[in-house]
Design a protein around this motif. Structure first.
Motif, PDB file in Angstrom:
ATOM      1  N   GLY A  62      64.287 -11.155  46.993  1.00  0.00           N
ATOM      2  CA  GLY A  62      63.280 -10.935  48.025  1.00  0.00           C
ATOM      3  C   GLY A  62      61.925 -11.474  47.619  1.00  0.00           C
ATOM      4  O   GLY A  62      61.794 -12.155  46.598  1.00  0.00           O
ATOM      5  N   ARG A  63      60.933 -11.167  48.400  1.00  0.00           N
ATOM      6  CA  ARG A  63      59.580 -11.661  48.160  1.00  0.00           C
ATOM      7  C   ARG A  63      58.732 -10.516  47.613  1.00  0.00           C
ATOM      8  O   ARG A  63      58.651  -9.443  48.220  1.00  0.00           O
ATOM      9  CB  ARG A  63      58.975 -12.190  49.457  1.00  0.00           C
ATOM     10  CG  ARG A  63      57.594 -12.793  49.267  1.00  0.00           C
ATOM     11  CD  ARG A  63      57.100 -13.468  50.536  1.00  0.00           C
ATOM     12  NE  ARG A  63      55.787 -14.071  50.305  1.00  0.00           N
ATOM     13  CZ  ARG A  63      55.601 -15.247  49.710  1.00  0.00           C
ATOM     14  NH1 ARG A  63      56.644 -15.958  49.315  1.00  0.00           N
ATOM     15  NH2 ARG A  63      54.382 -15.727  49.512  1.00  0.00           N
ATOM     16  N   TYR A  64      58.114 -10.759  46.477  1.00  0.00           N
ATOM     17  CA  TYR A  64      57.357  -9.712  45.796  1.00  0.00           C
ATOM     18  C   TYR A  64      55.925 -10.175  45.567  1.00  0.00           C
ATOM     19  O   TYR A  64      55.679 -11.327  45.219  1.00  0.00           O
ATOM     20  CB  TYR A  64      58.013  -9.365  44.459  1.00  0.00           C
ATOM     21  CG  TYR A  64      59.391  -8.753  44.641  1.00  0.00           C
ATOM     22  CD1 TYR A  64      59.538  -7.384  44.826  1.00  0.00           C
ATOM     23  CD2 TYR A  64      60.526  -9.557  44.672  1.00  0.00           C
ATOM     24  CE1 TYR A  64      60.793  -6.817  45.031  1.00  0.00           C
ATOM     25  CE2 TYR A  64      61.784  -9.005  44.868  1.00  0.00           C
ATOM     26  CZ  TYR A  64      61.914  -7.632  45.050  1.00  0.00           C
ATOM     27  OH  TYR A  64      63.149  -7.079  45.253  1.00  0.00           O
ATOM     28  N   GLU A  65      54.992  -9.226  45.755  1.00  0.00           N
ATOM     29  CA  GLU A  65      53.583  -9.528  45.497  1.00  0.00           C
ATOM     30  C   GLU A  65      53.091  -8.675  44.340  1.00  0.00           C
ATOM     31  O   GLU A  65      53.310  -7.466  44.304  1.00  0.00           O
ATOM     32  CB  GLU A  65      52.721  -9.234  46.732  1.00  0.00           C
ATOM     33  CG  GLU A  65      51.256  -9.620  46.508  1.00  0.00           C
ATOM     34  CD  GLU A  65      50.298  -8.997  47.532  1.00  0.00           C
ATOM     35  OE1 GLU A  65      49.658  -9.754  48.277  1.00  0.00           O
ATOM     36  OE2 GLU A  65      50.174  -7.755  47.558  1.00  0.00           O
ATOM     37  N   MET A 125      36.922  -8.913  41.181  1.00  0.00           N
ATOM     38  CA  MET A 125      37.792  -9.732  42.026  1.00  0.00           C
ATOM     39  C   MET A 125      39.139  -9.022  42.234  1.00  0.00           C
ATOM     40  O   MET A 125      39.654  -8.372  41.330  1.00  0.00           O
ATOM     41  CB  MET A 125      38.013 -11.084  41.327  1.00  0.00           C
ATOM     42  CG  MET A 125      38.791 -12.112  42.102  1.00  0.00           C
ATOM     43  SD  MET A 125      38.772 -13.716  41.233  1.00  0.00           S
ATOM     44  CE  MET A 125      39.959 -13.415  39.922  1.00  0.00           C
ATOM     45  N   LEU A 126      39.658  -9.161  43.438  1.00  0.00           N
ATOM     46  CA  LEU A 126      41.026  -8.697  43.722  1.00  0.00           C
ATOM     47  C   LEU A 126      41.901  -9.941  43.823  1.00  0.00           C
ATOM     48  O   LEU A 126      41.638 -10.820  44.654  1.00  0.00           O
ATOM     49  CB  LEU A 126      41.062  -7.916  45.039  1.00  0.00           C
ATOM     50  CG  LEU A 126      42.442  -7.497  45.547  1.00  0.00           C
ATOM     51  CD1 LEU A 126      43.125  -6.530  44.586  1.00  0.00           C
ATOM     52  CD2 LEU A 126      42.339  -6.849  46.934  1.00  0.00           C
ATOM     53  N   SER A 127      42.894 -10.035  42.960  1.00  0.00           N
ATOM     54  CA  SER A 127      43.784 -11.208  42.960  1.00  0.00           C
ATOM     55  C   SER A 127      45.195 -10.792  43.348  1.00  0.00           C
ATOM     56  O   SER A 127      45.652  -9.703  42.989  1.00  0.00           O
ATOM     57  CB  SER A 127      43.813 -11.861  41.575  1.00  0.00           C
ATOM     58  OG  SER A 127      42.571 -12.467  41.315  1.00  0.00           O
ATOM     59  N   ARG A 128      45.840 -11.693  44.071  1.00  0.00           N
ATOM     60  CA  ARG A 128      47.212 -11.422  44.501  1.00  0.00           C
ATOM     61  C   ARG A 128      48.047 -12.691  44.383  1.00  0.00           C
ATOM     62  O   ARG A 128      47.569 -13.775  44.674  1.00  0.00           O
ATOM     63  CB  ARG A 128      47.242 -10.993  45.966  1.00  0.00           C
ATOM     64  CG  ARG A 128      46.338  -9.858  46.296  1.00  0.00           C
ATOM     65  CD  ARG A 128      46.614  -9.416  47.701  1.00  0.00           C
ATOM     66  NE  ARG A 128      45.407  -9.374  48.485  1.00  0.00           N
ATOM     67  CZ  ARG A 128      45.358  -8.894  49.725  1.00  0.00           C
ATOM     68  NH1 ARG A 128      46.436  -8.473  50.323  1.00  0.00           N
ATOM     69  NH2 ARG A 128      44.230  -8.865  50.376  1.00  0.00           N
ATOM     70  N   SER A 129      49.271 -12.517  43.968  1.00  0.00           N
ATOM     71  CA  SER A 129      50.227 -13.635  43.952  1.00  0.00           C
ATOM     72  C   SER A 129      51.556 -13.125  44.465  1.00  0.00           C
ATOM     73  O   SER A 129      51.991 -12.034  44.080  1.00  0.00           O
ATOM     74  CB  SER A 129      50.420 -14.179  42.533  1.00  0.00           C
ATOM     75  OG  SER A 129      49.259 -14.835  42.087  1.00  0.00           O
ATOM     76  N   ALA A 130      52.199 -13.897  45.317  1.00  0.00           N
ATOM     77  CA  ALA A 130      53.509 -13.504  45.839  1.00  0.00           C
ATOM     78  C   ALA A 130      54.507 -14.621  45.596  1.00  0.00           C
ATOM     79  O   ALA A 130      54.179 -15.807  45.707  1.00  0.00           O
ATOM     80  CB  ALA A 130      53.424 -13.183  47.328  1.00  0.00           C
ATOM     81  N   VAL A 189      54.547  -4.948  45.050  1.00  0.00           N
ATOM     82  CA  VAL A 189      54.933  -4.683  46.430  1.00  0.00           C
ATOM     83  C   VAL A 189      56.139  -5.557  46.778  1.00  0.00           C
ATOM     84  O   VAL A 189      56.176  -6.734  46.423  1.00  0.00           O
ATOM     85  CB  VAL A 189      53.751  -4.997  47.379  1.00  0.00           C
ATOM     86  CG1 VAL A 189      54.208  -5.101  48.819  1.00  0.00           C
ATOM     87  CG2 VAL A 189      52.660  -3.945  47.241  1.00  0.00           C
ATOM     88  N   ASP A 190      57.115  -4.971  47.440  1.00  0.00           N
ATOM     89  CA  ASP A 190      58.237  -5.740  47.990  1.00  0.00           C
ATOM     90  C   ASP A 190      57.841  -6.146  49.408  1.00  0.00           C
ATOM     91  O   ASP A 190      57.931  -5.348  50.344  1.00  0.00           O
ATOM     92  CB  ASP A 190      59.505  -4.869  47.996  1.00  0.00           C
ATOM     93  CG  ASP A 190      60.731  -5.620  48.516  1.00  0.00           C
ATOM     94  OD1 ASP A 190      60.570  -6.689  49.131  1.00  0.00           O
ATOM     95  OD2 ASP A 190      61.850  -5.116  48.311  1.00  0.00           O
TER      96      ASP A 190
END
Lengths: 412, 285
Positions: free
Chosen positions: A339-342, A360-365, A401-402
């Motif tokens: 699946g896709r995870y962040e 800073m808030l960083s996110r990668s999925a 997060v899923d």
């Protein structure tokens, strides 16, 4: 503001080292996947590093496959809160289902607040064999108290046609009680021929009533079989009524009803959430419904309440191994379900005063396959320069997060 | 000092961007499945008045998607992303104003809040200069709860209360609390949205039959909306409480602060050319 937010797209998924040697101990295989309103998903449970994970099939809906990264500055980092929050719902209304036959004979309604509004909604049916429900003409509604029919009992009558314009209550009509009618037990009767088996929802809304049902849950993000402590009570202006009785059930995203047994202890209620099977209604919530009855010096009180919550299916977890570099952090994940995870985190750096500052808030999925994986959480290095912080960088509120099943899995 | 410097840097970027921007506006409807939102949801009078505020008034689009679905659904946010990206590409838009009504604000917030969810979102986020959210249902509405009461699917009978759309489910109060806390930005304690999100708040419903103001946008709507206020607190537009409309981003203005004659805007009037609303928006974009 959005001009300094840089988004970089990677043309391909990051290179991953996939371990194929997951020591999966299958604990159970769900067998209740018979045809339901919504397809359920076959699930295998496995223990990885003493944490039970669930292997379920890849999502059937459209899901992004590219890796995506995003960073944004935190203008007000001090106000951010990722802590688990309780949720409280307060109700001054109740509802019940009745048949056309019952409405033609008359139904008993308990009213605690003069001027209450009564809404009658004909229920539609998906089945073509069922008759179409007849909207009730508010002019044909009669109210009695004891054996006495009340003249001019309503200050307002709303027809189906008028309600339909609000685009929210179809096939509904309503009457609002005159203040002088007061409170107590009444009989409502419809003097209009209704199909006897036709079903109606009767909603009594008592705006401003001192009698309210309060229902609190500790969090809206829960896991299956979790024990939770509820607060639920009917209150008047002086406090909690001690003679209240409550019935509870859980409505699943598929529409199934699960009974809930509770145990009262020191005025609070402990319940154990039932086993809940993974489902395809991603993002859709469960609901805890309460129907309560109380008595305040002879005045009968009915109330209904509900709160929504999510049940996360543990499809992956962070192992706790995280390395923070100048341009990214590498986080080790155990993935049980494709699946896709962040990954996301608040990034801190050293400011000009030499102190650590959250900036800073960083996110990668990423779209990931099952296995143990080293996954990157990218930083926006240009943004870090603008924000005038330098290494060493530090992560806080690291979350997994899923995205494909819309579930918060873990937060460190 | 650092904050000041950052603000200067940000302002400079914004000025540079606006000076050379090719500006456009997108009208984004609320709950419902639309195929002709220009006529069926907004009205041509409203759209054609608002777009006059653009340097080039032809740079507008009226989106049509299925907002009966959950905000994240392909038919909702996916459809909106496709239409916005086509508009951006075809018209070379570099500065996009999103004008939303009601639940359209939530669909836009989904896109702005979840940049890593879908590769179609980043270009929209980077191009959006601001969102003007007309009566957004940011914290949901007790009316959505009322509309789904007793709406328990019974597999043997299949009885359903009407208007059982996923969008109505989503806009129940406790559902929106969960989505706001876990999936959306812009509410208290959550990350800020990457673009300005400013709300116009409707605070009351006039339904007096002798008052001509009740008729703007259609009198029949007003009677229904006054009735629905039984589920709402004293400050509402007949569909949403002011607290919900104010729950995300910032409040641009509460209706009576700027409308002609200090008239309130009901939930239906906040998407019509009532009491100079169109002119107020036109002068802001």
């Amino acid at each position: 503001m959005n001009k300094i937010i840089k988004i970089s797209l990677l043309s391909a998924c990051i290179s991953l080292s996939i371990s194929t040697s997951i020591n999966a101990n299958i604990l159970s295989l769900s067998s209740s996947f018979a045809a339901k309103t919504t397809p359920l998903i076959a699930a295998k449970r496995m223990k990885i590093n003493n944490t039970e994970l669930v292997a379920i099939s890849a999502p059937h809906h459209k899901i992004e496959k590219k890796s995506l990264h995003f960073s944004q500055p935190l203008a007000q980092a001090s106000t951010l809160s990722f802590a688990v929050k309780p949720y409280t719902s307060i109700s001054d209304e109740y509802w019940l289902e009745v048949t056309g036959k019952q409405l033609n004979s008359g139904i008993a309604l308990a009213i605690t607040k003069p001027g209450a509004l009564i809404r009658l909604s004909g229920k539609a049916s998906k089945s073509p064999s069922h008759v179409k429900s007849i909207a009730i003409d508010p002019e044909k509604i009669e109210l009695s108290k004891g054996k006495q029919k009340l003249d001019k009992a309503f200050s307002q009558k709303v027809s189906q046609e008028q309600f339909a314009t609000a685009n929210i209550f179809p096939n509904s009509s309503a009457v609002k009680l005159e203040q002088r009618v007061g409170r107590g037990e009444f009989k409502l009767k419809v003097n209009q021929a209704l199909n006897s088996e036709e079903r109606y929802l009767v909603n009594v809304k008592e705006k401003g009533s001192e009698h309210k049902l309060t229902l609190s849950i500790p969090s809206q993000t829960l896991v299956a079989k979790q024990h939770i402590t509820l607060d639920m009570s009917i209150n008047n202006s002086k406090g909690k009524l001690t003679n209240s009785k409550h019935k509870a059930h859980i409505k699943t995203p598929a529409g199934d009803i699960l009974p809930v047994n509770y145990r009262e202890l020191n005025g609070k209620y402990n319940i154990k959430l039932p086993e809940m099977t993974a489902h395809e209604n991603y993002g859709e919530l469960y609901e805890l419904h309460i129907a309560s009855q109380g008595n305040d010096n002879g005045l009968k009180i009915n109330r209904n309440g509900k709160v929504a919550f999510a049940i996360a299916t543990p499809t992956a977890k962070m192992t706790g191994k995280t390395v923070v570099n100048l341009t990214h952090a590498t986080v080790e994940l155990n993935i049980a379900s494709e699946g896709r995870y962040e990954l996301s985190a608040i990034v801190s750096g050293i400011n000009k005063q030499g102190k650590a500052q959250q900036v800073m808030l960083s996110r990668s999925a990423h779209y990931l396959q099952p296995g143990q994986q080293q996954v990157n959480l990218n930083f926006d290095t240009q943004l870090l320069k603008i924000l005038q912080v330098h290494p060493p960088f530090h992560l806080s509120n690291l979350r997994l997060v899923d995205q494909s099943r819309m579930a918060l899995l873990q937060q460190q | 000092m650092k904050k000041i410097m950052t603000a200067i840097v940000l302002s400079s970027f914004a000025l540079m961007a606006s000076a050379s921007a090719n500006q456009g506006i997108a009208f984004i409807h609320g709950t419902g499945q639309q195929t002709d939102a220009y006529n069926d949801y907004w009205s041509g009078d409203f759209v054609n008045s608002v777009r006059q505020g653009l340097p080039n008034s032809s740079k507008y689009t009226v989106t049509n998607c299925d907002f009966d679905q959950f905000m994240w659904a392909e038919a909702a946010a996916g459809c909106l992303a496709n239409q916005l990206n086509s508009f951006i590409a075809n018209e070379n838009i570099t500065s996009l104003v999103l004008l939303t009504h009601s639940n359209g604000g939530n669909v836009v917030r989904w896109i702005l809040s979840n940049p890593t969810y879908d590769s179609r979102y980043p270009s929209i986020i980077n191009t959006t200069s601001k969102v003007i959210a007309l009566a957004p249902s940011s914290l949901g509405t007790p009316l959505a709860d009322a509309a789904t009461q007793g709406n328990i699917f019974e597999s043997t009978l299949g009885w359903l209360l009407g208007y059982n759309s996923d969008a109505v489910k989503q806009q129940q109060v406790s559902w929106m609390a969960y989505y706001n806390d876990n999936w959306l930005s812009g509410t208290s304690g959550r990350p800020t949205l990457p673009s300005t999100f400013k709300a116009v708040v409707g605070s009351d419903v006039d339904s007096a039959i002798w008052d001509s103001d009740s008729y703007c946008g259609g009198y029949q709507y007003q009677v229904a909306l006054e009735t629905t206020q039984n589920w709402l607190d004293s400050c509402s537009d007949g569909f949403l409480e002011c607290s919900s409309q104010s729950g995300a981003g910032t409040v641009w203005f509460k209706d009576k602060e700027k409308t002609q004659g200090s008239e309130p805007l009901s939930h239906h009037q906040s998407r019509r050319d009532c009491f100079n609303l169109d002119t107020i928006i036109r002068n802001d974009i």
